[in-house]
Design a protein around this motif. Structure first.
Motif, mmCIF file in Angstrom:
data_model
loop_
_atom_site.group_PDB
_atom_site.id
_atom_site.type_symbol
_atom_site.label_atom_id
_atom_site.label_comp_id
_atom_site.label_asym_id
_atom_site.label_seq_id
_atom_site.Cartn_x
_atom_site.Cartn_y
_atom_site.Cartn_z
ATOM 1 N N ILE A 193 1.048 -1.301 -0.111
ATOM 2 C CA ILE A 193 -0.104 -0.238 0.116
ATOM 3 C C ILE A 193 0.751 1.265 0.006
ATOM 4 N N GLN A 194 2.341 0.976 0.126
ATOM 5 C CA GLN A 194 3.049 2.249 0.127
ATOM 6 C C GLN A 194 4.229 2.361 -0.768
ATOM 7 N N TYR A 360 -7.115 -2.282 5.952
ATOM 8 C CA TYR A 360 -6.734 -0.808 5.565
ATOM 9 C C TYR A 360 -7.712 0.215 5.416
ATOM 10 N N GLU A 361 -8.614 -0.471 4.719
ATOM 11 C CA GLU A 361 -9.791 0.380 4.266
ATOM 12 C C GLU A 361 -11.263 0.214 4.912
#
Length: 514
Positions: A193-194, A360-361
């Motif tokens: 995600i990064q 995460y979401e």
């Protein structure tokens, strides 16, 4: 009144805690589905018969399970291989034998065979757990069942096998062999995600800070030389990141477009600002990594020149070289992992990717797919508040909003009907039960009994922790049952046999000391 010699060695607290957990588990399965609750009660009765059989066949042979560990292990492998051929597919995994209304999951029993064989191997050989030969043999023992389970595929069971790292650590395994895979998993989850460059820079700076902190408070020459090796490896690492930033920026437009979608903020990943930041912070990291080594090298040379005695101005070459090589290889691996993590993640099935992204979401975004169970699980647990709605009174449960609530999501029933108090009670019961098993295992000098006992406690710990974390949204959804609570004959029998074997060998070894 003093116990008779025949009963001495039986650990009644463990048995009592296990029976309480089993009883409470059957009650909660019954609350979800009375018919399944009755079946679970019958299955529990059969489990006691299995335990009685184990006691009888091992009664005249204190080393029965140790002597037959290889046979048990091979039999478990045969079951795992057979299920791939004649097994029934359930929820995308071919992990079950089906005989009419009865089903059997061989992965539950493979844990037992694997733990027994490793315990036997460690007990009968003069092993050094930090030697590559010993680790290689143990990894082979682990790899065979794990490989067969991966073919099903059953990720949950594979994760539970990682619990055997705890008893291996107790027997002398270097903690680095445990920490490194954990770091790898964390890097994988962050890198998907990064931007990998930023992940690597942060990782490098954390390692640099820890190294300098150890250096500042260290008084051992060997540790100091090792730290300098780490710092040299870090300096190479920061240079590598800078070089990679130029390499990525020089890729052709077609190449960027072909895999640029794997990274978040694709327009930024290849941009000049990203490369500028990498160059600046990479250079700073390089300077702070190599500077302490240069300063210390000059100081030692100066001390050697000014001293009237003949002293060395260098380092212990073997420690410095080994530390540098190991650190460099490890950091190259970390760099590779960070960059390929998005590619690996992209290849996963859609439902598995969604289960990870829910962390995460949030589950609301995936409420119609992978987040559905978690959304209603949290709703049900929260609705129980402090004291719960009462036994058999769960409204979310009655509405059947949480699929498979009697199996992997059985803790939802505990939270809704028994509330915070009931949930804490269950957690404390597990803590006491697992802690007691660790205590009993540690009381043995015999490596076989101790390792197997630690394995039993660790397997239960993983099942308990991951299942609760999964229901609370702290871990991706995987098929891991809650011991003695989740409905299912295979899991109940598997846990019963797993624990009973330890209790039997614990009793037999205690009897031999009387």
């Amino acid at each position: 009144m003093r116990q008779s010699r025949t009963l001495q060695g039986i650990d009644w607290p463990t048995i009592l805690l296990g029976l309480i957990l089993l009883t409470f588990g059957i009650m909660n399965v019954y609350s979800v589905n009375p018919d399944l609750g009755i079946k679970q009660l019958i299955t529990s009765g059969l489990a006691f018969i299995i335990i009685l059989v184990l006691i009888i066949i091992s009664n005249n042979n204190r080393n029965f399970f140790e002597a037959n560990s290889l046979i048990i292990y091979i039999f478990s492998l045969i079951l795992l291989a057979g299920v791939l051929v004649v097994g029934k597919e359930v929820n995308g995994a071919k992990a079950w034998y089906r005989f009419g209304s009865f089903s059997l999951q061989p992965a539950e029993f493979a844990k037992i065979g694997t733990a027994l064989l490793i315990a036997n191997y460690l007990n009968h050989t003069n092993t050094n757990l930090n030697s590559f030969a010993t680790l290689g043999r143990i990894l082979i023992i682990l790899a065979l069942p794990i490989g067969l389970i991966m073919l099903q595929p059953d990720l949950g069971s594979v994760i539970v096998f990682c619990s055997l790292a705890i008893p291996l650590y107790r027997e002398g395994l270097n903690p680095g062999f445990i920490i490194i895979p954990i770091i790898g998993l964390v890097l994988f989850l962050i890198s998907i995600i990064q931007i990998p460059f930023y992940v690597l820079l942060i990782f490098g700076y954390l390692l640099l800070f820890i190294s300098l902190l150890i250096h500042a408070f260290n008084y051992s020459q060997d540790v100091e030389d090792m730290i300098y090796g780490v710092l040299i490896g870090l300096s190479i690492f920061f240079v590598l990141i800078i070089v990679l930033s130029y390499g990525v920026s020089s890729l052709s437009l077609d190449t960027r477009q072909s895999f640029g979608h794997l990274y978040p903020e694709r327009s930024l990943f290849f941009s000049d600002p990203i490369r500028f930041n990498v160059n600046v912070f990479g250079t700073i990291g390089f300077v702070f990594s190599i500077l302490p080594f240069i300063i210390m090298k000059l100081n030692r040379r100066k001390e050697a020149l000014n001293s009237p005695f003949k002293i060395s101005s260098g380092f212990k070459t073997d420690i410095l070289t080994t530390s540098t090589i190991v650190t460099t290889i490890a950091l190259i691996f970390v760099t590779t992992l960070s960059f390929i993590s998005p590619i690996i993640f992209e290849k996963l099935p859609k439902h598995q990717k969604e289960r990870v992204m829910v962390l995460y979401e949030g589950e609301a975004k995936y409420r119609d797919t992978s987040g559905y169970n978690l959304l209603y699980a949290k709703t049900a647990i929260g609705s129980g508040e402090f004291t719960g709605k009462g036994y058999l009174q769960g409204t979310v449960k009655k509405g059947k909003f949480v699929p498979e609530q009697q199996t992997d999501y059985i803790f939802v029933t505990v939270g809704e009907e028994w509330g915070f108090i009931g949930s804490v009670f269950v957690v404390l019961l597990y803590a006491l039960f697992i802690g007691r098993l660790y205590y009993l295992a540690e009381s043995h000098d015999n490596v076989f009994v101790r390792f197997y006992g630690y394995s039993v406690a660790s397997i239960l710990l993983f099942h308990f922790f991951i299942n609760i974390a999964m229901v609370m949204g702290l871990f991706p959804t995987v098929g891991i049952p809650l011991p003695f609570f989740s409905y299912g004959g295979s899991s109940l029998w598997g846990f019963s046999i797993l624990i009973s074997i330890f209790m039997i060998i614990h009793f037999q070894h205690k009897q031999s000391l009387l």
